[in-house]
Scaffold this active site. Structure first.
Site, PDB file in Angstrom:
ATOM      1  N   GLY A  90       0.868  -1.269  -0.087  1.00  0.00           N
ATOM      2  CA  GLY A  90      -0.085   0.012  -0.040  1.00  0.00           C
ATOM      3  C   GLY A  90       0.899   1.113   0.034  1.00  0.00           C
ATOM      4  O   GLY A  90       1.958   1.368  -0.722  1.00  0.00           O
ATOM      5  N   SER A 122       5.793  -5.406  -0.747  1.00  0.00           N
ATOM      6  CA  SER A 122       5.955  -3.902  -1.258  1.00  0.00           C
ATOM      7  C   SER A 122       6.031  -3.173   0.029  1.00  0.00           C
ATOM      8  O   SER A 122       7.076  -3.091   0.331  1.00  0.00           O
ATOM      9  CB  SER A 122       4.387  -3.550  -1.824  1.00  0.00           C
ATOM     10  OG  SER A 122       4.866  -2.467  -2.707  1.00  0.00           O
ATOM     11  N   ALA A 123       5.141  -2.124   0.230  1.00  0.00           N
ATOM     12  CA  ALA A 123       5.319  -1.588   1.609  1.00  0.00           C
ATOM     13  C   ALA A 123       6.001  -2.191   2.786  1.00  0.00           C
ATOM     14  O   ALA A 123       6.823  -1.721   3.561  1.00  0.00           O
ATOM     15  CB  ALA A 123       4.376  -0.664   1.805  1.00  0.00           C
ATOM     16  N   HIS A 159       9.037  -3.260  -6.413  1.00  0.00           N
ATOM     17  CA  HIS A 159       8.666  -2.796  -7.715  1.00  0.00           C
ATOM     18  C   HIS A 159       9.798  -2.247  -8.532  1.00  0.00           C
ATOM     19  O   HIS A 159       9.516  -1.340  -9.252  1.00  0.00           O
ATOM     20  CB  HIS A 159       7.564  -2.106  -7.789  1.00  0.00           C
ATOM     21  CG  HIS A 159       6.333  -2.267  -6.664  1.00  0.00           C
ATOM     22  ND1 HIS A 159       5.423  -3.028  -7.363  1.00  0.00           N
ATOM     23  CD2 HIS A 159       5.813  -2.148  -5.414  1.00  0.00           C
ATOM     24  CE1 HIS A 159       4.246  -3.585  -6.284  1.00  0.00           C
ATOM     25  NE2 HIS A 159       4.936  -2.910  -5.373  1.00  0.00           N
ATOM     26  N   GLU A 194       9.480  -7.135  -9.824  1.00  0.00           N
ATOM     27  CA  GLU A 194       8.344  -7.679  -9.370  1.00  0.00           C
ATOM     28  C   GLU A 194       8.420  -9.413  -9.722  1.00  0.00           C
ATOM     29  O   GLU A 194       8.631  -9.834 -10.775  1.00  0.00           O
ATOM     30  CB  GLU A 194       7.029  -7.324 -10.156  1.00  0.00           C
ATOM     31  CG  GLU A 194       6.832  -5.846  -9.556  1.00  0.00           C
ATOM     32  CD  GLU A 194       5.732  -5.188 -10.296  1.00  0.00           C
ATOM     33  OE1 GLU A 194       5.349  -5.688 -11.546  1.00  0.00           O
ATOM     34  OE2 GLU A 194       5.104  -4.059  -9.887  1.00  0.00           O
TER      35      GLU A 194
END
Lengths: 235, 235
Positions: A90, A122-123, A159, A194
């Site tokens: 997020g 991700s985050a 990413h 990714e």
């Protein structure tokens, strides 16, 4: 003791949520059924409940149960007593801000250092680094610090995306941004494409997945590493 | 009194530095020969001298002279006495951090409010908004606040780029990021495409260039505006 998966993304194009990690996660969570989910990064600004439903549905496919941290009266105790943790993606600023506001940084670090399995995407991966100064996210909130968990001795760029020389857009490439980072900071940065993840196992940190990753070290030309490369000397 | 150009980018693909703005800048700087350049955003981490050379070369093509703010003993006095100001792009966090560290926010605001012509490109435009919370840049340094000059009553997103539905990369689109911003902030955001600029003239704020811009207001569907649209009621 550490047992961490630091994944570039939750989802790769054309597959279901976490699907590309299912084989790895079955081993990772092994005999643990109950996973504590930290929904604070709020992708698209969705609520903690909605985000927890997504994680619940995703991990149910490998037979795991999920409980959102926001449903516990005392989140610090919930983290300390967790059998396994998953921090979803997020907005990294929103995630870190919430962890600071709720005073959870120390307990999260300690729990990870005890060897409790921690999956970040991700985050949730970004915050494993020394700071979130190599996030791609928009600074829509202002945390009291950009220092993160530091459970690995470098920074993460999830990413990661290569320079597209056909683009006519003049915004900076990811490589340019990370090079700028090194005008002001000295720790290495791993650009995780990714589909890649880092597996941290006690003293070992290995690149996993089928792709290469790109390493940026201070005052060095960036370079590529292959999957299965051991990174425990990078700092 | 205000006289501001807020440009999405310094350079559009295939043209020289500032070239697409030359006609506008001849009018804007009118009979002013000496322009104070603020090189603090340091694109690619280049030095203040190198960056000032780029601006000097660019503006020499329309017969203007440039002096870098870093060459003045007292930058605050230099800003207060400037006949015109140009703040170039680079990293918005680096730019804002330097302005805070040198205590220049107030004098810059006051100088702009006196009507001294201010040209901003990219990071230099971002800081004209209420905050830099809609920058695209990496937070490679940590300013003491993300509040910016606020010489317009909304936020800027420079280098605005539309959703590319062919992309297989899972990073968030610009529109998604700005929508997330509005889960935590209420001011409008203008997505300025490369080649667009805002011209602020006293009470008037007009979109210039050939392209549309995209407006994001709190709790509203984003919408497009055409060039020459008056934006003085947007707040």
């Amino acid at each position: 003791m550490k047992n961490i998966i630091i994944a570039s993304t939750s989802t790769i194009h054309g597959t279901a949520y976490l699907e590309y990690l299912f084989d790895e996660l079955k081993l990772f969570y092994n005999d643990i059924d109950d996973i504590l989910f930290i929904p604070y990064a709020r992708p698209n600004g969705i609520s903690h409940d909605t985000y927890t439903e997504i994680a619940t549905k995703g991990l149910s496919k490998i037979g795991r149960k999920v409980k959102g941290l926001h449903t516990f009266q005392n989140p610090e105790t919930a983290i300390k007593e967790a059998k396994a943790i998953f921090v979803g993606g997020g907005n990294t600023f929103v995630l870190l801000n919430e962890l600071y506001k709720k005073n959870l940084i120390t307990s999260l670090k300690q729990t990870i250092k005890k060897g409790i399995p921690y999956l970040g995407t991700s985050a949730g991966s970004n915050i494993c680094g020394l700071s979130i100064k190599t996030t791609n996210d928009m600074p829509i909130v202002f945390p009291k610090s950009l220092n993160a968990l530091g459970v690995v001795p470098f920074n993460i760029n999830p990413h990661y995306i290569d320079v597209d020389t056909t683009l006519k857009h003049m915004g900076e490439s990811r490589e340019t941004r990370i090079n700028e980072f090194h005008k002001f900071n000295t720790q290495p940065v791993i650009g995780l494409r990714e589909g890649s993840w880092l597996k941290v196992d006690d003293g070992s940190i290995k690149l996993k997945g089928t792709l290469n990753a790109r390493i940026f070290e201070y005052n060095k030309e960036p370079y590529e590493i292959e999957t299965e490369t051991e990174l425990n000397t990078l700092k």
